[in-house]
Design an enzyme around this catalytic site. Structure first.
Site, short mmCIF file in Angstrom:
data_model
loop_
_atom_site.label_atom_id
_atom_site.label_comp_id
_atom_site.label_asym_id
_atom_site.label_seq_id
_atom_site.Cartn_x
_atom_site.Cartn_y
_atom_site.Cartn_z
N CYS A 125 43.47 -44.82 1.87
CA CYS A 125 42.67 -43.88 2.67
C CYS A 125 42.18 -44.43 4.01
O CYS A 125 41.41 -45.44 3.90
CB CYS A 125 41.57 -43.30 1.89
SG CYS A 125 40.23 -42.94 2.52
N CYS B 5 38.46 -45.18 4.17
CA CYS B 5 37.82 -46.13 3.20
C CYS B 5 38.45 -47.30 3.52
O CYS B 5 37.64 -48.19 3.48
CB CYS B 5 38.32 -45.50 1.92
SG CYS B 5 38.30 -43.89 1.27
P1 FAD Z 1 35.07 -45.66 -9.32
O1 FAD Z 1 33.94 -45.43 -8.09
O2 FAD Z 1 36.49 -45.47 -8.54
O3 FAD Z 1 34.71 -46.90 -9.92
C1 FAD Z 1 35.77 -47.31 -11.04
C2 FAD Z 1 35.12 -47.90 -12.08
O4 FAD Z 1 34.62 -48.97 -11.55
C3 FAD Z 1 34.07 -47.19 -13.00
O5 FAD Z 1 34.71 -46.16 -13.70
C4 FAD Z 1 33.14 -48.03 -13.36
O6 FAD Z 1 33.68 -48.79 -14.50
C5 FAD Z 1 33.27 -49.15 -12.37
N1 FAD Z 1 32.01 -49.05 -11.52
C6 FAD Z 1 31.86 -47.94 -10.60
N2 FAD Z 1 30.81 -48.42 -9.67
C7 FAD Z 1 30.56 -49.72 -10.17
C8 FAD Z 1 29.64 -50.58 -9.47
N3 FAD Z 1 28.78 -50.39 -8.43
N4 FAD Z 1 29.43 -51.88 -10.02
C9 FAD Z 1 30.19 -52.23 -10.89
N5 FAD Z 1 31.18 -51.30 -11.66
C10 FAD Z 1 31.24 -49.94 -11.10
N6 FAD Z 1 35.78 -42.68 -1.63
C11 FAD Z 1 35.04 -41.77 -0.73
O7 FAD Z 1 34.97 -40.52 -0.95
N7 FAD Z 1 34.59 -42.42 0.51
C12 FAD Z 1 34.76 -43.47 0.97
O8 FAD Z 1 34.33 -44.27 2.08
C13 FAD Z 1 35.35 -44.49 0.01
N8 FAD Z 1 35.65 -45.84 0.28
C14 FAD Z 1 36.44 -46.66 -0.59
C15 FAD Z 1 36.57 -48.07 -0.36
C16 FAD Z 1 37.12 -48.72 -1.21
C17 FAD Z 1 37.56 -50.09 -0.82
C18 FAD Z 1 37.64 -48.13 -2.36
C19 FAD Z 1 38.60 -49.21 -3.37
C20 FAD Z 1 37.56 -47.00 -2.73
C21 FAD Z 1 36.74 -45.95 -1.73
N9 FAD Z 1 36.43 -44.90 -2.21
C22 FAD Z 1 36.03 -44.04 -1.14
C23 FAD Z 1 37.02 -44.28 -3.43
C24 FAD Z 1 35.79 -44.38 -4.35
O9 FAD Z 1 35.09 -45.54 -4.34
C25 FAD Z 1 36.27 -44.02 -5.79
O10 FAD Z 1 37.02 -44.77 -6.36
C26 FAD Z 1 36.46 -42.60 -6.23
O11 FAD Z 1 35.37 -41.54 -5.66
C27 FAD Z 1 36.49 -42.43 -7.57
O12 FAD Z 1 35.33 -42.59 -8.38
P2 FAD Z 1 35.23 -42.90 -9.75
O13 FAD Z 1 34.12 -41.92 -10.41
O14 FAD Z 1 36.71 -42.61 -10.48
O15 FAD Z 1 34.80 -44.31 -9.90
#
Ligand code: FAD
Length: 440
Positions: free
Chosen positions: A369, A372
């Site tokens: 994305c 991101c």
């Molecule tokens: P995710 O946030 O994907 O987390 C995956 C797993 O990691 C979780 O299930 C948990 O086990 C673990 N986890 C979560 N948070 C933490 C933490 N703080 N510390 C340790 N472990 C943790 N989305 C946007 O809408 N805007 C953005 O600007 C954006 N930037 C991104 C930048 C990067 C580099 C990446 C890789 C992703 C980005 N995303 C962004 C996507 C977003 O971060 C999430 O991946 C997405 O919203 C799905 O969230 P999720 O609830 O499935 O868990």
């Protein structure tokens, strides 16, 4: 010390949560004006499109969701709201052609400003075609392995916020990032920090969250972080704190894909952050670490020439940056980098740490994305620069320090800006939850 007090100390730093909130209140508006109002700090040069994920084929993560089909639709208004993820993740506005870039390209390397600043002023303006990797870098310079030097992108026109990027592609990247910290397993936040500090300004005692905290204190999953050596904990905290800050921003500037309205989503914040206090704790840790790095650069920044095509604005930029660094320098030191990499038994650990961080930097090319990837790259560069400044920079010396590229400086200051904004947003959303305000 009771972990629920604002006076509780941020693990691995020398500061309490309440103190960080206080520091943030002090510098927030200056920092915000630097990142939002100055050309120097609001344009970032990077390679967003000419790179490929070096670890796996990213075809799936790029195009795996239904929103790929919107590619052929011209106007966003025609896109069904629930399909907007792909569009939301694209960069907005024209890509900036930052004036100095052109000016610099046309001028000899030695005197980029050709005396424009006056005869008695040294031309210490940082030009950007010297991107060779330095052994002391924690990040891969933006143009490594790719053609061209990248594009200038306006950070102000492309705020970090909800994009809809999620699912397998996003999880694959996060998993790979956490597994760089293979000093410890299991990864991600299965590693709960037993100290369970919840830092948000004295509001922690809210009964709504007490049970969650209690459960976590009783049943810590995985290995306790505090049993790991400091350097390994720091690596995990950095990544987790960055992840927490990204999550805070996407919850703060959230698009309700059903109504089409942008607003803070406090449930999102509760689920992703508040129910995992160690994530918030790591965000505060990052604040301590990055602000210490900026403080350490005070002397360097005092002598820095900010070069855009507008000398009046450059003077203003310098005044604001001086205000930021002098405020920070006047406060007690909140992070002590000197205690890291001291153990003689940990020989090679610093190199290992650096190489792993470089891999995290490479992983940013796997983010499917645009927006991101932009903010991911910027923040990883910002943390990498902070580490370089903390561990390889001696503020008492001149000339022997590793060079700092303009992109590194812009990334560092904007990364501090991001954490600063996350902490302010997190406090607002927690206040809203406590007062039962679900719509902000
Ligand atoms: P995710 O946030 O994907 O987390 C995956 C797993 O990691 C979780 O299930 C948990 O086990 C673990 N986890 C979560 N948070 C933490 C933490 N703080 N510390 C340790 N472990 C943790 N989305 C946007 O809408 N805007 C953005 O600007 C954006 N930037 C991104 C930048 C990067 C580099 C990446 C890789 C992703 C980005 N995303 C962004 C996507 C977003 O971060 C999430 O991946 C997405 O919203 C799905 O969230 P999720 O609830 O499935 O868990």
């Amino acid at each position: 010390k009771c972990a629920l007090e604002p006076s509780a100390m941020v693990s691995d730093a020398c500061v309490s949560y309440g103190e960080i909130n206080g520091i943030n209140d002090l510098i927030f508006s200056t920092l915000n004006s630097i990142t939002q109002e100055t050309d120097f700090f609001s344009y970032y040069r990077l390679n967003l499109f000419n790179t490929e994920c070096p670890f796996w084929s990213d075809a799936n993560s790029m195009c795996g969701n239904i929103a790929c089909s919107v590619n052929t639709i011209e106007s966003e208004d025609e896109i069904p709201l629930t399909w907007r993820a792909e569009e939301l993740s694209k960069l907005e506005g024209p890509k900036a052609n930052h004036p100095p870039r052109k000016i610099q390209a046309e001028r000899p390397k030695e005197r980029p400003l050709q005396g424009e600043l006056g005869d008695d002023v040294g031309e210490s303006c940082v030009v950007e075609y010297d991107d060779e990797c330095d052994d002391r870098d924690y990040c891969v310079p933006e143009d490594e392995g790719s053609v061209g030097k990248g594009d200038y992108v306006s950070l102000v026109d492309n705020p970090e916020r909800f994009t809809g990027y999620s699912g397998e592609g996003a999880h694959q990247v996060w998993n790979a990032i956490y597994s760089e910290n293979c000093f410890m397993k299991p990864m991600a936040d299965e590693l709960e920090d037993q100290t369970l500090n919840v830092p948000l300004g004295g509001l922690q005692a809210a009964s709504a969250f007490r049970d969650v905290l209690h459960q976590k204190a009783q049943r810590p999953e995985g290995l306790p972080l505090d049993n790991e050596c400091l350097e390994k904990r720091v690596f995990h905290r950095l990544i987790s704190g960055m992840h927490a800050s990204i999550s805070t921003h996407l919850c703060w500037d959230y698009l309700n894909q059903t109504t089409g309205q942008w607003h803070p989503n406090v449930q999102c914040f509760q689920k992703r952050l508040l129910e995992h206090p160690e994530r918030i704790s790591n965000m505060y840790f990052n604040y301590a670490l990055v602000s210490r790095a900026v403080t350490k650069l005070r002397k360097h920044l005092d002598n820095y020439t900010f070069c855009t095509s507008d000398p009046a604005q450059d003077r203003e930029t310098k005044a604001r940056v001086n205000k930021l660094t002098s405020t920070l320098s006047g406060l007690p030191q909140i992070f002590d980098e000197k205690i890291m990499f001291q153990d003689p038994g940990a020989l090679g650990l610093k190199e290992d740490f650096r190489n792993r961080f470089r891999n995290v930097s490479r992983l940013m090319d796997c983010v499917g994305c645009d927006k991101c990837r932009l903010w991911g790259k910027l923040q990883v560069n910002g943390y990498g620069t902070a580490l370089k400044v903390l561990f390889d920079y001696d503020e008492t010396k001149n000339g022997e320090n590793p060079p700092l590229r303009r992109t590194e400086l812009v990334a560092l200051v904007n990364t501090l800006g991001r954490i600063s904004h996350s902490i302010a947003a997190a406090r607002s959303m927690q206040r809203a939850l406590l007062t039962g305000t679900t719509h902000m």
